[in-house]
Design a protein around this motif. Structure first.
Motif, PDB file in Angstrom:
ATOM      1  N   ALA A  43       4.639  -7.126   4.019  1.00  0.00           N
ATOM      2  CA  ALA A  43       4.832  -8.371   3.275  1.00  0.00           C
ATOM      3  C   ALA A  43       5.613  -8.183   1.983  1.00  0.00           C
ATOM      4  N   THR A  44       5.442  -7.048   1.322  1.00  0.00           N
ATOM      5  CA  THR A  44       6.028  -6.873  -0.010  1.00  0.00           C
ATOM      6  C   THR A  44       7.161  -5.855  -0.060  1.00  0.00           C
ATOM      7  N   ASN A  45       7.240  -5.007   0.946  1.00  0.00           N
ATOM      8  CA  ASN A  45       8.193  -3.897   0.976  1.00  0.00           C
ATOM      9  C   ASN A  45       7.962  -2.934  -0.194  1.00  0.00           C
ATOM     10  N   ASN A  46       6.753  -2.948  -0.722  1.00  0.00           N
ATOM     11  CA  ASN A  46       6.383  -2.049  -1.816  1.00  0.00           C
ATOM     12  C   ASN A  46       5.992  -0.708  -1.212  1.00  0.00           C
ATOM     13  N   LYS A  47       6.783   0.323  -1.488  1.00  0.00           N
ATOM     14  CA  LYS A  47       6.569   1.617  -0.841  1.00  0.00           C
ATOM     15  C   LYS A  47       5.220   2.249  -1.195  1.00  0.00           C
ATOM     16  N   MET A  48       4.594   1.788  -2.275  1.00  0.00           N
ATOM     17  CA  MET A  48       3.280   2.309  -2.653  1.00  0.00           C
ATOM     18  C   MET A  48       2.272   2.129  -1.501  1.00  0.00           C
ATOM     19  N   TYR A  49       2.351   0.990  -0.816  1.00  0.00           N
ATOM     20  CA  TYR A  49       1.416   0.728   0.284  1.00  0.00           C
ATOM     21  C   TYR A  49       1.690   1.637   1.478  1.00  0.00           C
TER      22      TYR A  49
END
Length: 96
Positions: A43-49
């Motif tokens: 959903a966010t493309n946040n690599k942290m996840y």
């Protein structure tokens, strides 16, 4: 919500005892944390996840064996399918 669940780990049926005889958590909570992190990455493309999934997948189980069930309690099959669809070039970019 994800951070809260990761910080206060445990099976929901331990705190809501009345559900234990109806919907006992057999797989535990680790598959749900991985499942949530995978969806949050999508959903966010946040690599942290995605890094959370990669760094915890082996320890949390479900990566080294064949899963034949996907249900409200067991999310490993869905997790494996979603992670397998991650664009390989995105994975390489993340590791630079």
């Amino acid at each position: 919500m994800f951070e809260f669940g990761d910080k206060y780990r445990g099976n929901y049926d331990a705190s809501v005892g009345v559900v234990k005889s109806y919907y006992a958590s057999v797989s535990g909570y680790m598959d749900e944390l991985l499942w949530a992190a995978t969806w949050l990455y999508k959903a966010t493309n946040n690599k942290m996840y995605f890094e959370y999934v990669i760094s915890n997948a082996h320890t949390f189980g479900g990566t080294g064996w064949s899963i034949s069930e996907f249900s409200w309690d067991v999310k490993y099959a869905g997790l494996q399918l979603m992670v397998s669809k991650v664009n390989f070039s995105s994975f390489i970019f993340m590791n630079k």
